[in-house]
Design an enzyme around this catalytic site. Structure first.
Site, mmCIF file in Angstrom:
data_model
loop_
_atom_site.group_PDB
_atom_site.id
_atom_site.type_symbol
_atom_site.label_atom_id
_atom_site.label_comp_id
_atom_site.label_asym_id
_atom_site.label_seq_id
_atom_site.Cartn_x
_atom_site.Cartn_y
_atom_site.Cartn_z
ATOM 1 N N CYS A 407 54.056 8.508 15.642
ATOM 2 C CA CYS A 407 54.743 8.272 14.350
ATOM 3 C C CYS A 407 56.235 8.319 14.651
ATOM 4 C CB CYS A 407 54.362 9.355 13.355
ATOM 5 S SG CYS A 407 52.623 9.358 12.923
ATOM 6 N N ALA A 408 56.790 7.219 15.048
ATOM 7 C CA ALA A 408 58.071 7.235 15.762
ATOM 8 C C ALA A 408 59.342 7.153 14.922
ATOM 9 C CB ALA A 408 58.073 6.113 16.795
ATOM 10 N N ALA A 409 59.352 6.357 13.844
ATOM 11 C CA ALA A 409 60.621 6.095 13.141
ATOM 12 C C ALA A 409 61.143 7.357 12.461
ATOM 13 C CB ALA A 409 60.398 4.988 12.106
ATOM 14 N N GLY A 411 63.109 7.539 15.146
ATOM 15 C CA GLY A 411 63.243 7.466 16.596
ATOM 16 C C GLY A 411 64.000 8.623 17.229
ATOM 17 N N LYS A 413 63.037 11.645 17.992
ATOM 18 C CA LYS A 413 62.276 12.328 19.056
ATOM 19 C C LYS A 413 61.922 11.348 20.171
ATOM 20 C CE LYS A 413 60.567 15.658 15.750
ATOM 21 N NZ LYS A 413 60.948 14.961 14.505
ATOM 22 N N GLU A 431 55.108 2.694 14.887
ATOM 23 C CA GLU A 431 55.544 2.943 13.504
ATOM 24 C C GLU A 431 54.878 1.924 12.592
ATOM 25 O OE1 GLU A 431 57.295 5.292 11.736
ATOM 26 O OE2 GLU A 431 56.723 3.984 10.065
ATOM 27 N N ASP A 458 49.642 0.441 12.497
ATOM 28 C CA ASP A 458 49.027 1.720 12.102
ATOM 29 C C ASP A 458 48.422 2.317 13.365
ATOM 30 O OD1 ASP A 458 47.419 3.787 11.285
ATOM 31 O OD2 ASP A 458 46.534 2.720 9.590
ATOM 32 N N ASP A 476 54.121 13.463 15.334
ATOM 33 C CA ASP A 476 55.030 14.079 14.345
ATOM 34 C C ASP A 476 54.839 13.307 13.034
ATOM 35 O OD1 ASP A 476 57.189 15.734 13.476
ATOM 36 O OD2 ASP A 476 58.578 14.065 13.776
ATOM 37 N N CYS A 529 57.776 18.971 9.997
ATOM 38 C CA CYS A 529 58.972 19.653 9.482
ATOM 39 C C CYS A 529 58.591 20.353 8.173
ATOM 40 C CB CYS A 529 60.150 18.701 9.306
ATOM 41 S SG CYS A 529 59.770 17.251 8.334
HETATM 42 C C1 LIG Z 1 58.087 12.444 10.124
HETATM 43 S S1 LIG Z 1 58.321 10.814 10.397
HETATM 44 C C2 LIG Z 1 58.545 10.737 12.125
HETATM 45 C C3 LIG Z 1 59.879 11.154 12.575
HETATM 46 C C4 LIG Z 1 60.129 10.851 14.011
HETATM 47 N N1 LIG Z 1 59.165 11.486 14.864
HETATM 48 C C5 LIG Z 1 61.511 11.226 14.417
HETATM 49 O O1 LIG Z 1 61.702 12.259 14.997
HETATM 50 O O2 LIG Z 1 62.429 10.436 14.188
HETATM 51 C C6 LIG Z 1 56.746 10.123 10.250
HETATM 52 C C7 LIG Z 1 56.676 8.656 10.467
HETATM 53 O O3 LIG Z 1 55.349 8.319 10.733
HETATM 54 C C8 LIG Z 1 55.064 7.080 10.154
HETATM 55 N N2 LIG Z 1 53.588 6.957 9.997
HETATM 56 C C9 LIG Z 1 52.797 7.615 9.129
HETATM 57 N N3 LIG Z 1 51.519 7.264 9.305
HETATM 58 C C10 LIG Z 1 51.472 6.390 10.315
HETATM 59 C C11 LIG Z 1 50.431 5.676 10.959
HETATM 60 N N4 LIG Z 1 49.161 5.821 10.576
HETATM 61 N N5 LIG Z 1 50.750 4.874 11.949
HETATM 62 C C12 LIG Z 1 52.028 4.725 12.343
HETATM 63 N N6 LIG Z 1 53.055 5.366 11.765
HETATM 64 C C13 LIG Z 1 52.794 6.182 10.762
HETATM 65 C C14 LIG Z 1 55.830 7.099 8.860
HETATM 66 O O4 LIG Z 1 56.068 5.798 8.388
HETATM 67 C C15 LIG Z 1 57.096 7.824 9.287
HETATM 68 O O5 LIG Z 1 58.084 6.920 9.664
#
Ligand SMILES: C[S@@+](CC[C@H](N)C(=O)[O-])C[C@H]1O[C@@H](n2cnc3c(N)ncnc32)[C@H](O)[C@@H]1O
Length: 661
Positions: A407-409, A411, A413, A431, A458, A476, A529
């Site tokens: 779950c990257a965005a 970005g 981490k 993402e 996904d 995350d 978080c």
């Molecule tokens: C808490 S944020 C991640 C923050 C990120 N790790 C950072 O440090 O910048 C969670 C992210 O996971 C994405 N997300 C949630 N479910 C997902 C899935 N099934 N597949 C891919 N991304 C997903 C969300 O859109 C969101 O951008």
């Protein structure tokens, strides 16, 4: 009211026992005559009979009050007034209650009469003393009523009863005594004294007269000292209450106006004497901005992560020195010593973080400086909270390894991982959200991390072949964000069980996917978080009960120096002490949760999975024993409520656990 009822009311039991007295008197007297007349003639109308009855009744009353036959009775009005006066003086009863509950008197004139007596009590006694009234009328209250009516009231008396005749015969003496009293200064001052005393409600019990309403009182005749008398009539407690009310009103007005006066006064002072404008706006800003409050009260520092892909440590230090920043080089023995130094950082100094490499700590006052710093724009310095650095540090992928950031965005981490891996190896940054994916692309580009391969998908649909040879996973996922400083207040206050339930379900699914879909993965870091156990320990526990070949690693052991906050071992035995928390008040960072898993050796299963299997086995074993079966069923159900978090409604106990607050 019927005559019998009247009798009942007026002659209570002891009097009725002695009823032969009046009866004999009646037999001898006119009553008998009239009664026999009625019997004889039987021609009298019903009205006449009633009048006769009333007359008889009155005669009986007179007998009871005078106890002497052939006596002309004192009119009821005077007798009742005397009775009330006695009760007021001797029993301290309420004037209002006595007068208005008495159906045998004329309320208005009685009130007026009693009011006059109260106002002229001393005068009355003095003028009566100049006559033989008290010698002839033993009932002092009746005497007072009659004299007051004659001297201060209507100036005449009804009927020809002995007491009335006595008072009338003394009329001239009474008038003379009154006139004398007016000329005698000593006596006058005594009267004045009494009035003063009456005002303080100390001498005369008659002050209760003031209970009567003003309208009734106003019916009294206009005597010369009416106004003064009325003053004396106001009871002390009424005056006190009025004063208290006035004070309350004044105080309320003052309290309401003072803050405005203070506010506008300060504003005027600043503007006119110090030429400072905008006081109003500053106040509004302080009150309206939650963030300001957080920083004022918590004084959380500004953490800056060095992007070692674009800038070397020495280069960064030189730059900071040129900018006027001074590095405090001292090495701290304990984490607490370090935290103390962070709290006392002044505006020109900065520190290296106690736990995280390439993370600098600046005073919170530097936030504005860093928001506009050109090296931040260039991606050389990254604004990243300390707590959010923990997942990448704990995952610690070696150079050239392959990592999935599930779950990257935006970005933060992902780029940290790239920095730790010295930009060597491969990071699949997945993402799902399109908009956030764009942000991820920008961040990746801006930080120069070339090993990152962003994927807009996904992650639940991502298979092993999409991320070949992946060995490390950072998960995350979306969470409540209850640990975020600016969200903390509202989140804690408005904990939404329904939302948490859904989030926990998603987190559970993603972690299961991470553990079961990528056979080469050896280490997984799961972080949020959030400070809610529903999204943290509960998810970890439920997943470990389902998936056998990953075990929980003691995260505290993976961190270089001692950490402060963990989960609760008491609530989650074998789990609590192995997971890390960052808490704003202790760690001066956002609230955060991190757990680390490693793949088990061949043939090894994690302890929570093993325990669950044990329970299932013993349940099957005890199937024949109904008592045991019932007990085991309960245990299994309890476990299920945790492990099947996405299908079962959240238990109420989730809401009120205090251990994560
Ligand atoms: C808490 S944020 C991640 C923050 C990120 N790790 C950072 O440090 O910048 C969670 C992210 O996971 C994405 N997300 C949630 N479910 C997902 C899935 N099934 N597949 C891919 N991304 C997903 C969300 O859109 C969101 O951008």
């Amino acid at each position: 009211m019927s005559a019998s009822f009247m009798r009942q009311r007026m002659f209570p039991l002891p009097v009725c026992i002695d009823f032969r007295g009046p009866l004999q008197y009646a037999l001898k007297g006119k009553i008998l005559k009239s009664k026999s007349k009625i019997k004889e003639t039987k021609k009298l109308s019903k009205v006449t009979r009633m009048e006769e009855e009333n007359e008889n009744q009155q005669k009986m009353e007179e007998w009871v009050s005078d106890r002497k036959p052939h006596k002309i009775p004192v009119p009821t009005q005077y007798r009742q007034a005397a009775k009330i006066l006695k009760q007021i003086v001797e029993e301290g009863k309420s004037f209002k209650e006595l007068v208005y509950n008495n159906k045998h008197i004329k309320t208005g004139s009685t009130v007026a009469l009693l009011t006059k007596i109260q106002a002229n009590e001393i005068q009355l006694e003095q003028i009566m003393a100049k006559t033989d009234i008290l010698q002839n009328i033993p009932n002092i209250f009746l005497a007072k009523i009659l004299v007051a009516e004659l001297i201060f009231g209507r100036g005449q008396l009804n009927g020809h009863s002995k007491p009335v005749e006595c008072v009338l015969s003394n009329h001239d003496k009474l008038k003379e005594a009154l006139a004398e009293l007016g000329e005698n200064p000593n006596q006058q001052s005594k009267l004045q004294q009494y009035k003063e005393m009456g005002k303080r409600n100390k001498k005369s019990k008659l002050n209760v007269v003031a209970d009567a309403n003003d309208e009734e009182s106003s019916q009294s005749d206009n005597t010369t000292n009416n106004q003064e008398d009325n003053d004396a009539l106001i009871p002390y407690h009424t005056k006190q209450a009025s004063f208290a009310l006035l004070f309350l009103l004044f105080f309320s007005v003052l309290m309401f106006t003072l803050p405005f006066l203070a506010f506008y006064g300060t504003q005027m002072l600043l503007r006119d004497y110090f030429h400072i404008d905008g006081f109003q706006n500053t106040c509004c800003d302080i009150f309206l901005t939650k963030k300001n409050f957080s920083f004022i009260f918590l004084s959380v520092p500004r953490y800056i992560r060095l992007n070692t892909i674009l800038i070397k440590k020495t280069e960064a230090k030189e730059y900071l020195e040129r900018e006027g920043w001074r590095l405090i080089e001292s090495s701290f023995e304990t984490y607490d010593d370090f935290l103390e130094a962070v709290k006392n950082l002044d505006d020109e100094n900065y520190l290296k973080d106690f736990h995280i490499k390439n993370l600098f700590v600046f005073p919170s006052s530097s936030r504005k400086y860093w928001a506009t710093n050109p090296l931040v724009q260039e991606g050389k310095f990254l604004l990243q909270d300390k707590a959010s650095c923990l997942p990448a540090v704990l995952l610690d992928p070696p150079h050239k390894s392959t990592v999935i950031d599930m779950c990257a965005a935006p970005g933060t981490k992902t780029t940290h991982l790239a920095s730790i891996m010295k930009n060597k190896g491969k990071i699949y940054a997945i993402e799902m959200n399109v908009k956030r994916y764009q942000t991820l692309l920008e961040m990746v580009e801006g930080t120069g991390a070339t090993i990152i391969q962003p994927i807009n998908k996904d992650v639940l649909e991502v298979k092993d072949e999409d991320v070949p040879k992946a060995e490390y996973i950072l998960l995350d996922p979306s969470c409540s964000g209850s640990g975020m400083l600016n969200r903390f207040e509202s989140e804690v206050r408005n904990k939404d069980a329904g939302r948490l339930f859904k989030l926990a379900g998603l987190q559970h699914k993603l972690l299961i996917h991470a553990m079961t879909s990528f056979p080469n993965v050896v280490r997984i870091v799961y972080s949020t978080c959030s400070i809610y156990t529903e999204e943290n320990e509960e998810v970890v526990l439920s997943v470990l009960r389902k998936v056998s070949d990953f075990k929980l690693v003691d995260a505290g052991n993976l961190i270089d120096s001692k950490w402060k906050n963990f989960g609760s071992e008491k609530v989650y035995p074998g789990l609590g002490s192995k997971v890390l928390y960052a808490r704003t008040s202790d760690d001066l960072s956002n609230g955060f949760f991190v757990s680390v898993f490693e793949r088990c050796q061949e043939g090894e299963v994690n302890e929570f999975y093993a325990q669950k299997q044990e329970n299932i086995k013993s349940q099957k074993k005890n199937e024949g024993n109904p008592l045991k079966r019932k007990k085991d069923n309960q245990e299994v159900t309890e476990e299920n409520s945790v492990s099947e978090v996405e299908v079962k409604k959240p238990k109420k106990k989730w809401k009120n656990k205090g251990y994560n607050q």
